[in-house]
Design a protein around this motif. Structure first.
Motif, PDB file in Angstrom:
ATOM      1  N   GLY A 177      62.487  19.099 -64.914  1.00  0.00           N
ATOM      2  CA  GLY A 177      63.195  18.032 -64.215  1.00  0.00           C
ATOM      3  C   GLY A 177      63.457  16.867 -65.146  1.00  0.00           C
ATOM      4  O   GLY A 177      63.174  16.939 -66.346  1.00  0.00           O
ATOM      5  N   GLY A 178      63.980  15.786 -64.585  1.00  0.00           N
ATOM      6  CA  GLY A 178      64.351  14.626 -65.378  1.00  0.00           C
ATOM      7  C   GLY A 178      63.160  13.897 -65.986  1.00  0.00           C
ATOM      8  O   GLY A 178      63.273  13.340 -67.081  1.00  0.00           O
ATOM      9  N   SER A 179      62.043  13.896 -65.304  1.00  0.00           N
ATOM     10  CA  SER A 179      60.886  13.153 -65.807  1.00  0.00           C
ATOM     11  C   SER A 179      60.396  13.725 -67.132  1.00  0.00           C
ATOM     12  O   SER A 179      60.164  12.982 -68.089  1.00  0.00           O
ATOM     13  N   HIS A 189      64.680   4.369 -64.250  1.00  0.00           N
ATOM     14  CA  HIS A 189      63.755   5.170 -63.447  1.00  0.00           C
ATOM     15  C   HIS A 189      62.306   4.976 -63.913  1.00  0.00           C
ATOM     16  O   HIS A 189      62.056   4.849 -65.116  1.00  0.00           O
ATOM     17  N   THR A 211      68.882   5.323 -60.039  1.00  0.00           N
ATOM     18  CA  THR A 211      68.419   6.029 -58.852  1.00  0.00           C
ATOM     19  C   THR A 211      68.498   5.123 -57.627  1.00  0.00           C
ATOM     20  O   THR A 211      68.885   5.549 -56.541  1.00  0.00           O
ATOM     21  N   ASP A 250      69.737   7.940 -69.668  1.00  0.00           N
ATOM     22  CA  ASP A 250      69.196   8.714 -68.561  1.00  0.00           C
ATOM     23  C   ASP A 250      70.325   8.931 -67.549  1.00  0.00           C
ATOM     24  O   ASP A 250      70.654   8.042 -66.770  1.00  0.00           O
ATOM     25  N   ALA A 252      70.258  11.476 -65.359  1.00  0.00           N
ATOM     26  CA  ALA A 252      69.679  12.497 -64.470  1.00  0.00           C
ATOM     27  C   ALA A 252      70.480  12.589 -63.174  1.00  0.00           C
ATOM     28  O   ALA A 252      70.798  13.682 -62.705  1.00  0.00           O
ATOM     29  N   TYR A 253      70.825  11.437 -62.622  1.00  0.00           N
ATOM     30  CA  TYR A 253      71.604  11.457 -61.385  1.00  0.00           C
ATOM     31  C   TYR A 253      73.110  11.556 -61.688  1.00  0.00           C
ATOM     32  O   TYR A 253      73.815  12.382 -61.117  1.00  0.00           O
ATOM     33  N   ASP A 272      70.145  16.222 -64.785  1.00  0.00           N
ATOM     34  CA  ASP A 272      69.338  16.973 -63.816  1.00  0.00           C
ATOM     35  C   ASP A 272      70.217  17.928 -63.015  1.00  0.00           C
ATOM     36  O   ASP A 272      70.809  17.529 -62.010  1.00  0.00           O
ATOM     37  N   HIS A 274      69.299  19.932 -60.924  1.00  0.00           N
ATOM     38  CA  HIS A 274      68.857  20.019 -59.518  1.00  0.00           C
ATOM     39  C   HIS A 274      69.328  18.805 -58.704  1.00  0.00           C
ATOM     40  O   HIS A 274      68.990  18.682 -57.531  1.00  0.00           O
ATOM     41  N   LYS A 275      70.119  17.951 -59.334  1.00  0.00           N
ATOM     42  CA  LYS A 275      70.796  16.905 -58.572  1.00  0.00           C
ATOM     43  C   LYS A 275      72.300  17.231 -58.538  1.00  0.00           C
ATOM     44  O   LYS A 275      72.773  17.823 -57.595  1.00  0.00           O
TER      45      LYS A 275
END
Ligand SMILES: *Cc1c(COP(=O)(O)O)cnc(C)c1O
Length: 484
Positions: free
Chosen positions: A154-156, A189, A246, A271, A273-274, A300, A302-303
Motif C-alpha cells: 500500500g501507500g504507507s 499523509h 487525503t 505522494d 497515493a490518492y 495506490d 487500490h485507490k
C-alpha cells in the motif's frame, strides 16, 4: 515406520482436498460470491455493530474438521456485514475504491498457482509482469526508461521506502538526522511522519510549509524556509509534495516545487497515493504538470484503479538509487543470481517472499482496457462537480473550495443554530445509524466538517442522487430532535 507414515498421511491429506471435496468448497464459495455480487448495490454502506463481534477472539480453533456452512456464516455475519462496506458505491468516506471483481479473479489464480515473484530466477514471468506494471506507471508519470520501482502492500510502505531511498541517496548518517530537514504540508499523509519514525529519522526536523486558501503549499514560503535553514547550519534534505491530499484532495504546485528542489538539490518526493491515477485523464494531467520532475512518486492502485486492498507502488526516477538502498547478500540466494535484464522485486524493496501482486493489476488492465479506467475516473471528476454544485444550491450548507479532484468538504449550517459542531456531530451519528450512505468527517480550524470523497468504481449518478435523498431525510430527523 510405514504404518506411522500411512496414519500421518491420512490426516495430513485433509489439507489437500480431492476433486470432490474441492468442488464442494468451490461451489460454496462461488455461491456466496455470486449472492454477494448480485446484490452489491443493495447493501448498506455502513452497518452499526457492538462489541459482541469480539467474541471472535474466543472462537475455538480445534483439531477436528469444521462445517463449511458454519464457516461461511461466520465470514458473512461476523466479518463482512459489520462496519464499513468498502464495496459500496454509497461509500463516500476516507478514500473509496470498491474492489474490482476481475482483480479478485487474478488473485485467485495467483494464490492457486503460487508463483514466487520475489526473484526472476524463480518466476521470470511473474517478475516481468510486475516490472511491466511499474513501467506502465512510470510512463504515466512521464518518466524515462531509467525509472523503476516495486509493487508494495500500500501507500504507507511505499512512502516509507521512498524516505529510506532519499536518506541513503543523501548519505545521511545517524549523527546528521537531527539537522536534516524535510519540507511538507500539514495535510501530508500521516504515514510520512510514521515513515520518518520507522526509518530511524524521528529526530529529523519537519517543516510544515504555509498553505494557500486551497490548502496547497505556497512555493515562495518553501524557498524562504530552505534558505533560512541553510543559513542556520541545518541540512535541507527532502521535499514531500502531495498530489491529492487525503483530507481535502488538494494538489500542491508540483512544477513550482520541482524548480525549487532542482535549484536546492533536494530529494523531491510526491505522494500521489490518492491522486496519481487521475494522470489517465486530461484534467488530471494538467493539474499534475511537473510530476515527472520528482525523484520518486507513490501511487495506490487500490485507490485510483479500484483494486482490492493490498497494492501500492513506489516509482523512482533513477532505479539505481532504489536498488542501492536495498542491496543484500545471502549465500543461500546464490542460485538466483542470473542475467535477468531487469531487477527483481527483492532487490528493490524490503520484502523477500511476497504476494505476487502483479496479476491482480495486470489482469483487469488487459481484460477491460485502459479506457475503462480513464472514463471511470473522468466520471468521478464530473460526479464530484455535480455533487459540489448541488450542495451549493442548498441554502443551509457551507461548502468548501472547488475540488481539485474528487474530494471536497461541507458542513450543515442552518439559520438559528449556534453550536454547529454539535449539530454536525449529531448529523453524522444519525447518518451512521441509518447506514445507507457513509461519509467520514474531519476537523479544520476546530470545525467539525464532512468530507465528500468520490472514488468508488460503483459510484454513479444514481448513488449521488440517493445521497441527497438520504441527507434530506436524516436532516429532518435531526431537526425534529433539536426542536423536541
Ligand atoms: C491512502 C494514502 C496513503 C496511505 O496509503 P495506504 O495504502 O493506506 O497505506 C498515503 N498518502 C496518501 C495521500 C493517501 O491518500
Amino acid at each position: 515406520m510405514e504404518d506411522k507414515l500411512r496414519d500421518l498421511e491420512k490426516v495430513a491429506r485433509r489439507l489437500e482436498p480431492d476433486k470432490e471435496n474441492r468442488k464442494k468448497l468451490e461451489k460454496k464459495a462461488i455461491e456466496y460470491i455470486d449472492g454477494y455480487m448480485d446484490n452489491i448495490t443493495g447493501h448498506k454502506a455502513f452497518q452499526t455493530f457492538d462489541n459482541s463481534i469480539n467474541s471472535l477472539l474466543d472462537d475455538p480453533i480445534v483439531d477436528g474438521e469444521g462445517d463449511l456452512s458454519e464457516i461461511f456464516e461466520t465470514i458473512n455475519d461476523r466479518v463482512v456485514e459489520p462496519g464499513l462496506n468498502l464495496t459500496s458505491g454509497l461509500h463516500f468516506g476516507y478514500i473509496p475504491g470498491g474492489g474490482l471483481f476481475s482483480s479478485a479473479v487474478g488473485d485467485y489464480v495467483t494464490a492457486i498457482t503460487n508463483r514466487y515473484a520475489g526473484v526472476y530466477f524463480s518466476s521470470p514471468g511473474a517478475v516481468a509482469i510486475e516490472t511491466r506494471m511499474v513501467n506502465w506507471m512510470a510512463e504515466l508519470i512521464g518518466y524515462t526508461e531509467t525509472a523503476g520501482g516495486f509493487l508494495s502492500s500500500g501507500g504507507s510502505v511505499a512512502n516509507l521506502t521512498a524516505i529510506v531511498t532519499a536518506r541513503e541517496n543523501a548519505n545521511l548518517k545517524a549523527a546528521d538526522f537531527s539537522r536534516a530537514v524535510v519540507y511538507l504540508s500539514e495535510h501530508a499523509h500521516h504515514c510520512v511522519d510514521r515513515g520518518l519514525l520507522i526509518s530511524g529519522m524521528k529526530e529529523a526536523i519537519k517543516r510544515n510549509v504555509p498553505l494557500d486558501e486551497h490548502y496547497r503549499i505556497i512555493s515562495s514560503e518553501l524557498s524562504a524556509q530552505i534558505k533560512k535553514d541553510r543559513e542556520n547550519g541545518l541540512i535541507p534534505w527532502m521535499i514531500v509534495a502531495t498530489s491529492g491530499t487525503t483530507n481535502l484532495g488538494a494538489i500542491d504546485p508540483l512544477d513550482d516545487i520541482a524548480d525549487i528542489a532542482k535549484k536546492e538539490n533536494l530529494w523531491y518526493h510526491i505522494d500521489a497515493a490518492y491522486g496519481g491515477f487521475f494522470l489517465l485523464t486530461d484534467e488530471g494531467k494538467k493539474k499534475m504538470k511537473g510530476i515527472e520532475r520528482a525523484d520518486s512518486v507513490v501511487l495506490d492502485p487500490h485507490k485510483g484503479m479500484f483494486l482490492p486492498y493490498g497494492i501500492g507502488a513506489l516509482v523512482v526516477k533513477d532505479v539505481e538509487k532504489l536498488a542501492a538502498a536495498h542491496r543484500y547478500e545471502a549465500d543461500y540466494m546464490q542460485d538466483t543470481k542470473v542475467e535477468a535484464g531487469m531487477y527483481s522485486p527483492a532487490e528493490l524493496s524490503p520484502e523477500l517472499s511476497k504476494h505476487f501482486r502483479g496479476l491482480r493489476m495486470w489482469l483487469p488492465l488487459k481484460l477491460h482496457g485502459v479506457d475503462a479506467f480513464r472514463k471511470a475516473l473522468e466520471e468521478k471528476i464530473l460526479l464530484t462537480h455535480y455533487a459540489w454544485h448541488k450542495l451549493n444550491e442548498l441554502e443551509d450548507m457551507e461548502v468548501g473550495p472547488t475540488p481539485d479532484l474528487t474530494i471536497f468538504t461541507f458542513r450543515w449550517k442552518p439559520e438559528g443554530v449556534d453550536d454547529l459542531n454539535k449539530l454536525n456531530e449529531s448529523l453524522q451519528k444519525h447518518l451512521l445509524e441509518d447506514g445507507r450512505v457513509f461519509l467520514s468527517t474531519t476537523n479544520i480550524n476546530h470545525k467539525f466538517i464532512f468530507r465528500f470523497a468520490i472514488l468508488s468504481v460503483r459510484t454513479h449518478k444514481r448513488e449521488i442522487d440517493l445521497f441527497f435523498d438520504v441527507l434530506k431525510e436524516v436532516k429532518n430527523k435531526v431537526m425534529a430532535e433539536v426542536h423536541a
